[in-house]
Scaffold this motif. Structure first.
Motif, PDB file in Angstrom:
ATOM      1  N   ASP A   1       0.816  -1.218   0.000  1.00 39.40           N
ATOM      2  CA  ASP A   1       0.000   0.000   0.000  1.00 39.40           C
ATOM      3  C   ASP A   1       0.848   1.266   0.000  1.00 39.40           C
ATOM      4  O   ASP A   1       0.301   2.369  -0.057  1.00 39.40           O
ATOM      5  CB  ASP A   1      -0.922   0.013   1.227  1.00 39.40           C
ATOM      6  CG  ASP A   1      -2.117  -0.923   1.061  1.00 39.40           C
ATOM      7  OD1 ASP A   1      -2.373  -1.358  -0.090  1.00 39.40           O
ATOM      8  OD2 ASP A   1      -2.791  -1.232   2.066  1.00 39.40           O
TER       9      ASP A   1
ATOM     10  N   THR B   1      -6.515  -3.930  -3.981  1.00 40.50           N
ATOM     11  CA  THR B   1      -5.907  -4.122  -2.658  1.00 40.50           C
ATOM     12  C   THR B   1      -6.922  -4.821  -1.762  1.00 40.50           C
ATOM     13  O   THR B   1      -8.064  -5.084  -2.163  1.00 40.50           O
ATOM     14  CB  THR B   1      -5.524  -2.769  -2.037  1.00 40.50           C
ATOM     15  OG1 THR B   1      -6.721  -2.058  -1.692  1.00 40.50           O
ATOM     16  CG2 THR B   1      -4.696  -1.929  -2.989  1.00 40.50           C
ATOM     17  N   ASP B   2      -6.520  -5.115  -0.526  1.00 41.46           N
ATOM     18  CA  ASP B   2      -7.455  -5.714   0.421  1.00 41.46           C
ATOM     19  C   ASP B   2      -8.577  -4.743   0.779  1.00 41.46           C
ATOM     20  O   ASP B   2      -9.650  -5.158   1.217  1.00 41.46           O
ATOM     21  CB  ASP B   2      -6.721  -6.125   1.708  1.00 41.46           C
ATOM     22  CG  ASP B   2      -5.767  -7.290   1.480  1.00 41.46           C
ATOM     23  OD1 ASP B   2      -5.985  -8.038   0.497  1.00 41.46           O
ATOM     24  OD2 ASP B   2      -4.812  -7.441   2.257  1.00 41.46           O
ATOM     25  N   ASP B   3      -8.329  -3.451   0.571  1.00 40.76           N
ATOM     26  CA  ASP B   3      -9.293  -2.439   0.996  1.00 40.76           C
ATOM     27  C   ASP B   3     -10.014  -1.742  -0.148  1.00 40.76           C
ATOM     28  O   ASP B   3     -11.021  -1.053   0.091  1.00 40.76           O
ATOM     29  CB  ASP B   3      -8.583  -1.361   1.840  1.00 40.76           C
ATOM     30  CG  ASP B   3      -7.896  -1.951   3.058  1.00 40.76           C
ATOM     31  OD1 ASP B   3      -8.519  -2.792   3.725  1.00 40.76           O
ATOM     32  OD2 ASP B   3      -6.733  -1.578   3.323  1.00 40.76           O
TER      33      ASP B   3
ATOM     34  N   GLU C   1     -15.192   0.224  -3.527  1.00 38.13           N
ATOM     35  CA  GLU C   1     -15.436  -0.836  -2.540  1.00 38.13           C
ATOM     36  C   GLU C   1     -15.055  -2.202  -3.092  1.00 38.13           C
ATOM     37  O   GLU C   1     -14.463  -3.039  -2.402  1.00 38.13           O
ATOM     38  CB  GLU C   1     -16.916  -0.808  -2.143  1.00 38.13           C
ATOM     39  CG  GLU C   1     -17.306  -1.869  -1.124  1.00 38.13           C
ATOM     40  CD  GLU C   1     -18.787  -1.828  -0.799  1.00 38.13           C
ATOM     41  OE1 GLU C   1     -19.276  -2.778  -0.163  1.00 38.13           O
ATOM     42  OE2 GLU C   1     -19.459  -0.846  -1.209  1.00 38.13           O
TER      43      GLU C   1
END
Length: 416
Positions: free
Chosen positions: A211, A270-272, A299
Motif C-alpha cells: 500500500d 488491494t485488500d481495501d 469498494e
C-alpha cells in the motif's frame, strides 16, 4: 516732330513688344516645366492602400456537459490532446495504486529495453528461481500468472503475463532480468516518474502489492497518456486475452474492456479497495477522441466498474465537432479610392472537436493592400479552442489593378 524724334519713338515701342513677347515665352516655358514635373510625379507615385473591413465570426460555445460523477474515492478524467481534466475529485490526494504500479514497471523496463514496432523483443529464460517467486506471491495472496522452469518467453510475452492477468510474480522476474533486482527497478522507476512529471507518484515494489505504492488521480491520467504512446503497451492492455504456448490462455482482469468504449488499461486491487486506470475511444464527427481516466478507492470491482461506466457514458456526449469556418467564406472586404472592390475569403474550412462548453473563437487578420492579384494571400483567420489553434489563409477573390494615368492626374491629393 522731327525725323529723329519719330525714329526714337518707334524704337521704344519695339522694345516694349519684345519685352512682352519674351515674358510670355518665359511664362509658357515655366508652365510646361511645372506641368511636366507634376505629371511625372503623379504617374510614378504609389497608390494609397485600401484598408480591410473585417467580419469577425461570433464565438461558438455549447452548454456545459452534465456528468455522472462517482460519489467516492479519487478520480480524474482527461483526453489526449485536450487541456485540463473533464472531471476530477480528490485528484491531488495520494492513494494506493495497487497493480496500476505494473504499468510503471513496464514503462521503466521498456525505457531501457525498447521493443521495435511489430517485434517481440529479447528472450527471457525462466528458471526455478522464477517458480519460487510465483509461490511466494501465492503465499502473499497476490495475483499471479503461471510460469515454468526452462520456459523461454519474449519480453513482450513476459509483459503480457505482467499486465493482462496482472501477474505479480512477473514484475519481480522481469525486474531481475532487466536490472538485476527488484530494488534496482524501484530506483529506476522512481527516477523515471520524476523525469516524466509524475511528481506525486512513488513506488516501493514492481507489482503494487504494498500500500506504499502511492499516486494521485491526476498523475494517473498522465501515466495513462504516456503508456498509450508505447505501441507495445497499448496493444497489450487492449487485449481481452492472449495465447502464449508455454503458459496457455491469459485472460484480462479488466472486465470493462470492450464495453462503454473502454479499450484499456489496468486494474488495481488491494485488500481495501479496487482501482482502474482506463482508456476509451469515441468517434466524434470525422475524428476519434481518446479518453484517459482513473478511479481509485472503490469498494469492489463491481461497484467500481458501474461508476466508471456511468461516468464514461456521461463524458462521451460532451465531445462535439464545431465548424467555425467554411471554405470560401468572406471575412474581409476591400474598396479602393478609385472604386475597385475585392473580398478576402478563406482558402479552406476549419473543423475542431471540443469538450463541453469550451468556446471556439476566430480572429481575423487581414492586411491593407494596394495592388494585388486574384488568389493572393492577404492574411489569415486563426481558430482557437482551448489549446487547439488552426490558421486558415485568406485570399483575394479579385485582383486590384493600377487605376491608370487619368485617375492619377485628376486625384493629386490621394497619392502618396
Amino acid at each position: 516732330m522731327t525725323e529723329l524724334d519719330a525714329a526714337a519713338a518707334k524704337a521704344k515701342v519695339y522694345r516694349r513688344r519684345r519685352i512682352v513677347v519674351f515674358s510670355a515665352i518665359a511664362v509658357v516655358i515655366a508652365l510646361i516645366t511645372t506641368g511636366g514635373l507634376y505629371t511625372a510625379n503623379a504617374l510614378g507615385a504609389a497608390v494609397p492602400a485600401a484598408a480591410p473591413q473585417v467580419t469577425d465570426p461570433e464565438p461558438v460555445a455549447a452548454a456545459p456537459q452534465s456528468l455522472a460523477l462517482p460519489g467516492f474515492g479519487g478520480y480524474a478524467v482527461g483526453a489526449v490532446g485536450f487541456e485540463g481534466l473533464m472531471a476530477a475529485g480528490n485528484e491531488s490526494t495520494p492513494m494506493p495504486m495497487a497493480s496500476i504500479t505494473k504499468v510503471i514497471t513496464a514503462l521503466t523496463v521498456l525505457a531501457e529495453h525498447p521493443i521495435a514496432a511489430g517485434e517481440s523483443g529479447p528472450d527471457i529464460e525462466y528458471t526455478d528461481d522464477d517458480v519460487d517467486i510465483y509461490w511466494d506471491m501465492v503465499a502473499q495472496n497476490g495475483s499471479v500468472a503461471p510460469v515454468e522452469a526452462g520456459a523461454t518467453l519474449s519480453l513482450k510475452e513476459s509483459l503480457e503475463a505482467l499486465l493482462i492477468p496482472s501477474g505479480n510474480n512477473y514484475g519481480i522476474s522481469i525486474a531481475n532480468w532487466a536490472f538485476g533486482s527488484e530494488q534496482a527497478l524501484v530506483e529506476k522507476a522512481n527516477a523515471w516518474l520524476a523525469a516524466n512529471g509524475l511528481a506525486n507518484t512513488h513506488v516501493v515494489d514492481s507489482s503494487g502489492i504494498s500500500d506504499d505504492n502511492l499516486g494521485t488521480a491526476s498523475d494517473m491520467v498522465l501515466l495513462g497518456e504516456i503508456a498509450l504512446r508505447d505501441p507495445t503497451i497499448a496493444a497489450i492492455v487492449a487485449s481481452k486475452s492472449v495465447e502464449i504456448p508455454e503458459l496457455g490462455t491469459l485472460e484480462n482482469s479488466n472486465k470493462l474492456l470492450g464495453t462503454h468504449g473502454v479499450d484499456g488499461m489496468k486494474t488495481g486491487t488491494t485488500d481495501d479497495a479496487a482501482n482502474l486506470l482506463f482508456t476509451a475511444d469515441y468517434a466524434v464527427g470525422t475524428s476519434t477522441v481518446t479518453v484517459v481516466g482513473v478511479l481509485l478507492g472503490g469498494e469492489n470491482h463491481s461497484v467500481l466498474d458501474e461508476a466508471i461506466a456511468a461516468l464514461l457514458d456521461s463524458v462521451a456526449p460532451g465531445f462535439h465537432e464545431v465548424v467555425p469556418l467554411e471554405a470560401n467564406q468572406v471575412l474581409a472586404e476591400y474598396t479602393t479610392p478609385w472604386g475597385v472592390s475585392a473580398r478576402a475569403r478563406t482558402a479552406d474550412g476549419a473543423t475542431v472537436v471540443v469538450w463541453s462548453d469550451t468556446p471556439v473563437d476566430v480572429e481575423v487578420r487581414a492586411d491593407p493592400i494596394t495592388l494585388a492579384q486574384r488568389g493572393e494571400e492577404v492574411g489569415s483567420a486563426i481558430v482557437r479552442a482551448g489549446t487547439q489553434e488552426i490558421s486558415v489563409p485568406l485570399v483575394l477573390d479579385a485582383g486590384i489593378e493600377d487605376p491608370g494615368a487619368w485617375w492619377r492626374l485628376s486625384n493629386p491629393g490621394a497619392l502618396d
